[in-house]
Scaffold this motif. Structure first.
Motif, PDB file in Angstrom:
ATOM      1  N   UNK A 513       0.851  -1.205   0.000  1.00  0.00           N
ATOM      2  CA  UNK A 513       0.000   0.000   0.000  1.00  0.00           C
ATOM      3  C   UNK A 513       0.883   1.250   0.000  1.00  0.00           C
ATOM      4  N   UNK A 514       1.878   1.250   0.876  1.00  0.00           N
ATOM      5  CA  UNK A 514       2.711   2.452   1.024  1.00  0.00           C
ATOM      6  C   UNK A 514       3.601   2.640  -0.206  1.00  0.00           C
ATOM      7  N   UNK A 515       4.165   1.545  -0.699  1.00  0.00           N
ATOM      8  CA  UNK A 515       5.008   1.639  -1.903  1.00  0.00           C
ATOM      9  C   UNK A 515       4.191   2.184  -3.076  1.00  0.00           C
ATOM     10  N   UNK A 516       2.953   1.711  -3.185  1.00  0.00           N
ATOM     11  CA  UNK A 516       2.082   2.189  -4.263  1.00  0.00           C
ATOM     12  C   UNK A 516       1.858   3.704  -4.156  1.00  0.00           C
ATOM     13  N   UNK A 517       1.585   4.167  -2.958  1.00  0.00           N
ATOM     14  CA  UNK A 517       1.309   5.595  -2.776  1.00  0.00           C
ATOM     15  C   UNK A 517       2.542   6.452  -3.038  1.00  0.00           C
ATOM     16  N   UNK A 518       3.729   5.867  -2.772  1.00  0.00           N
ATOM     17  CA  UNK A 518       4.951   6.669  -2.869  1.00  0.00           C
ATOM     18  C   UNK A 518       5.753   6.396  -4.141  1.00  0.00           C
ATOM     19  N   UNK A 519       5.280   5.469  -4.968  1.00  0.00           N
ATOM     20  CA  UNK A 519       6.032   5.156  -6.182  1.00  0.00           C
ATOM     21  C   UNK A 519       7.366   4.492  -5.886  1.00  0.00           C
ATOM     22  N   UNK A 520       7.387   3.700  -4.823  1.00  0.00           N
ATOM     23  CA  UNK A 520       8.612   2.975  -4.462  1.00  0.00           C
ATOM     24  C   UNK A 520       8.370   1.480  -4.633  1.00  0.00           C
ATOM     25  N   UNK A 521       9.425   0.686  -4.423  1.00  0.00           N
ATOM     26  CA  UNK A 521       9.273  -0.764  -4.479  1.00  0.00           C
ATOM     27  C   UNK A 521       8.949  -1.273  -3.071  1.00  0.00           C
ATOM     28  N   UNK A 522       8.223  -2.386  -2.970  1.00  0.00           N
ATOM     29  CA  UNK A 522       7.906  -2.937  -1.643  1.00  0.00           C
ATOM     30  C   UNK A 522       9.184  -3.264  -0.872  1.00  0.00           C
ATOM     31  N   UNK A 523      10.246  -3.574  -1.611  1.00  0.00           N
ATOM     32  CA  UNK A 523      11.526  -3.871  -0.951  1.00  0.00           C
ATOM     33  C   UNK A 523      12.052  -2.665  -0.177  1.00  0.00           C
ATOM     34  N   UNK A 524      11.623  -1.475  -0.595  1.00  0.00           N
ATOM     35  CA  UNK A 524      12.113  -0.250   0.048  1.00  0.00           C
ATOM     36  C   UNK A 524      11.368   0.072   1.345  1.00  0.00           C
ATOM     37  N   UNK A 525      10.306  -0.703   1.626  1.00  0.00           N
ATOM     38  CA  UNK A 525       9.439  -0.334   2.761  1.00  0.00           C
ATOM     39  C   UNK A 525       9.483  -1.416   3.844  1.00  0.00           C
ATOM     40  N   UNK A 526       9.919  -1.035   5.020  1.00  0.00           N
ATOM     41  CA  UNK A 526       9.943  -1.959   6.154  1.00  0.00           C
ATOM     42  C   UNK A 526       8.758  -1.639   7.069  1.00  0.00           C
TER      43      UNK A 526
END
Ligand code: MCN
Ligand code: CUN
Length: 783
Positions: A513-526
């Motif tokens: 959810x957060x990666x989608x909102x921020x245009x990042x990869x899920x790997x970038x989100x802990x």
């Protein structure tokens, strides 16, 4: 979109579970993995009687035993004003028994020693003298005015806990008076237990030097537990840190506060050393939060063609010796009033009476969505009774009675506003996919040969996402939830949520959810959950509320970050803010798509190059108070064959079509559905916790209380329809509990359908082979 960009839009994709490498390799860190220097162990002395006066408790022999540091009795706690604790349902519960015991295995004393073995050996030496009293095990008998009053501490001199009702009684009666068809059915949902692989436990660590208590506990709701603990103990809330490490299955069993927790904390406070308490399997099944135990009577008033008019439900709820059902405060019977289900009843009247019995407390657990399990089972069962009475195929009857998709938002006669749904589409997909017409033909052929084959349908409506703060609180604390997102200079994200997963995959889905909102990869989100010192306040994970509440918070928190990011982007792109556009992955200046900045660039700039006057840094917190609950639904179909010789039921096929709105991770949703169906299957066919007339628990272990193995479990077929929630920030609804809510009725309907040619109209769960065998014999099949 280029491939790299597709990867940066992870919502709706089956991203592999980030938590699995540690779980699969046995590297999870569960409560019993926590070992602290100087740690002691606690064991509880429990009552062998279900109802008895305590004549005396003598700890002296136990105190002499090797390694023993402390024995705590009810009288010791009474001296500290801790013999009783409040329950989440507004009742109170004994921590250690004083005066009398009210259920078998009730906590009577706590023994703390250097090792677990020493504590358990010494617990045998605590001398307790009991005077047995007659036990009350049946909730219906318990409500008899002549029944012995169990709770002498209460002013009210009866075993009646509460009366609760919903709907319009008069209008319902009126429709019943004039109805061409009325059907009535008694239905019992047995007492069951979620029996998570890891039982309950904790390590209490009080440091007298700082006055801080760190409490590691298998908790689904760490913040709520901290607040309750602070209120009970008087310890300042900021001096309590609750850490819920990896939880080896929760299923609602890890929401209540148990006496063992309080004893471990008291022991640590007294001894100034860490104290660990871990339950045995028997302790878990016999004394912690059980589920269901609803004795229900439903009546449907209908037209001759099966069109429903009104529903009347009367229920006796067995809550055990204390009302410790962890429902929202205003809902003593949970969300049971959703019992009109997927059908357009004109009126409905629903009553529930709670009763005390000599059994362990609980009632809200096992993927129940606060009693929606009972409600869905009841209405889906009784719709089949109606179908048979009016001679209409159960799929066709349901279609006649469904709330139509144009009726949403739909106002139910018991006061719910269903947000969205398309029941007919979901059922049609299920019928087509399973080959319903073919199966009915096959069944007719088999019936002609005397074979027993059944098809069972359940088209349930769920209600999850407690909840909107205007209606939902626990002990006064509003049930919104929260997210906090922090972007580091290199564009890596640490996000914390107020919920606490127990295997549902939040570390992956919330990262999506957060990666989608921020245009990042899920790997970038802990993702981090479960530590009250770091996570924002939230009420925890149960009732499939995490996606509807914290999931909404995560999305909106991400958008809050993006708002600030846009300002930084405008500075970096040297374009006016109105000319900056977001394409889901990067910001660019209008008309200049080649000139763009990503969230990574912006994160770095947030710490190195913010526009003049802007506060540096890039982080945000969001408390999301949802406007309504979400209403997932599903159409489940079971196909069974019954062996006439043994009564064994074989589930030949099972198809679950779920609609939980927009899906974050299809693989994880499938996993949730598989797990919940396996539990629903176990409840339908193998689980019950019976008691004898003296209140002895007859299934307090995995020899007598069965959990399904891979060999027992049928093959699950799944599919989906998608009706987004109109009010949820990403259109998602919860799903964790749907399969347990929806499946028992499909199994039982299939078995009754198979036995229908014999005249069978209902059979109560669990459907053990011997039960079917007896029904067959009663009907002259087996002599
Ligand atoms: N999900 C999704 N798309 C949706 C809805 C959900 O991808 N539209 C994902 C979620 O992001 C989450 C999972 O599915 O990773 C379940 O989400 P949700 O329905 O919001 O339920 P919760 O996370 O609040 O989990 C609670 C629910 C309950 S109440 C019980 S009981 C239960 C259950 O989850 N206990 C479980 N599933 C369990 N699964 C495991 N492994 N262990 C338990 O103890
Ligand atoms: Cu009712 S079992 Mo889940 O809500 O934890």
């Amino acid at each position: 979109m280029a491939k790299s960009q597709t990867e940066l839009r992870p919502l709706g994709k089956s991203v592999g579970r980030k938590e699995d490498p540690r779980f699969i390799r046995g590297m999870g860190r569960y409560i019993d993995d926590i070992v602290l220097p100087g740690m002691l162990y606690m064991s509880l002395v429990r009552s062998p009687y279900a109802h008895a006066r305590i004549k005396h408790v003598d700890p002296s022999a136990a105190l002499e035993a090797p390694g023993v540091k402390l024995v705590i009795t009810g009288e010791d706690l009474a001296a500290m004003d801790l013999a009783w604790m409040p329950t989440m349902a507004g009742d109170k519960q004994m921590v250690l028994a004083t005066g009398k015991v009210l259920y078998q295995y009730q906590e009577v004393a706590a023994v703390i020693a250097e090792s677990r073995e020493q504590a358990e050996d010494a617990a045998q030496l605590v001398d307790v003298e009991y005077e047995p009293l007659p036990a009350v095990v049946d909730p219906i008998q318990s409500l008899d005015p002549d029944a012995p009053v169990l709770r002498e501490d209460r002013e009210k001199k009866s075993n009646h806990i509460f009366h609760w009702e919903a709907g319009d009684k008069e209008a319902t009666e009126e429709l019943f008076r004039n109805a061409p068809v009325v059907v009535k059915q008694n239905v019992r949902f047995p007492r069951v237990h979620p029996s998570p692989l890891e039982p309950c436990g904790c390590v209490a660590d009080y440091q007298s030097s700082t006055g801080k208590l760190t409490w590691y506990v298998t908790s689904q709701a760490p913040h709520a537990h901290r607040t309750v603990l602070s209120m009970v103990s008087g310890l300042p809330e900021h001096q309590i840190r609750v850490i819920s490490p990896d939880v080896g299955g929760g299923f609602g069993n890890k929401v209540p506060v148990y006496p063992g927790y309080v004893c471990a904390i008291v022991a640590s406070l007294k001894l100034g050393r860490p104290v660990k308490w871990i339950e045995s399997r028997t302790e878990n099944i016999s004394s912690t939060g059980f589920a269901r135990d609803y004795h229900m009577t439903a009546e449907i008033a209908a037209e001759e063609d099966g069109r429903v008019l009104a529903l009347r439900v009367k229920t006796i709820a067995d809550h055990g010796a204390f009302d410790a059902a962890a429902d929202p405060s205003k809902f003593p019977a949970g969300l049971f009033s959703i019992v009109t289900g997927s059908y357009d009843f004109k009126e409905s009247f629903v009553e529930v009476d709670g009763a005390y019995t000599n059994k362990a407390p609980g009632g809200i657990a096992y993927r129940c969505s606060f009693r929606v399990t009972e409600a869905a089972y009841l209405i889906e069962r009784v719709m089949d009774v109606l179908a048979r009475r009016v001679g209409v195929d159960p799929a066709e009857l349901r279609k006649r009675d469904f709330i139509r998709k144009e009726q949403f938002p739909y106002q139910s006669p018991t006061g719910w506003t269903y947000d969205s749904g398309d029941y007919e589409k979901t059922l049609d997909l299920a019928l087509e996919k399973i080959g319903y017409e073919e199966l009915r033909k096959e069944q007719a052929e088999k019936r002609a040969r005397g074979e027993l084959m059944g098809i069972g349908i359940s088209t349930f409506t769920e209600v999850v996402g407690a909840g909107p703060s205007h209606t939902f609180d626990i002990m006064g604390i509003k049930m919104f939830d929260s997210a906090q997102i922090r972007l580091h200079p290199t564009g890596k994200v640490l996000a914390r949520l107020g919920v606490r997963h127990q295997g549902q995959g939040h570390e992956t889905t919330f990262a999506q959810i957060i990666a989608e909102e921020l245009g990042l990869s899920t790997e970038d989100v802990l993702i981090e959950e479960g530590d009250t010192d770091t996570a924002p306040y939230g009420l925890g994970t149960y009732a499939s509320r995490s996606t509807p509440t914290a999931g909404g918070a995560a999305a909106l928190c991400g958008r809050r970050i993006r708002d600030k990011a846009k300002k930084i982007a405008s500075h970096l792109l040297e374009a006016g803010e109105d000319d900056v556009v977001w394409d889901g992955v990067s910001f660019s200046a209008k008309g200049l798509p080649d000139k763009s900045v990503t969230m990574k660039d912006i994160a770095f700039a947030a710490y190195t190059n913010v526009p003049e006057g802007m506060e540096p840094g890039l982080e945000a917190t969001y408390y999301y108070d949802p406007p309504n609950l979400t209403f997932p639904h599903g159409a489940y179909i079971a196909v069974v064959d019954i062996d006439k010789g043994t009564g064994a039921v074989k589930v030949r096929r099972f198809l679950a079509v779920d609609d939980c709105g927009n899906v974050i991770n299809p693989m994880i949703v499938d996993g949730q559905v598989h797990g919940g169906l396996t539990e629903g299957f176990a409840i339908a066919f193998m689980q019950d916790i019976p008691f004898d007339e003296d209140g002895n628990c007859l299934a307090p272990n995995w020899m007598d209380y069965l959990v399904p193995t891979a060999l027992d479990t049928p093959h699950w077929e799944t599919d989906r329809t998608v009706t987004p929630s109109p009010h949820h920030p990403i259109g998602a609804k919860g799903v964790g509990e749907s399969p347990n809510v929806g499946s028992p009725a499909a199994f039982v309907n299939a078995v009754v359908d198979a036995l229908a040619p014999l005249g069978v109209e209902h059979i109560d769960m669990p459907i053990f082979p011997w039960k079917v065998w007896e029904v067959l014999r009663e009907h002259g099949v087996n002599k």
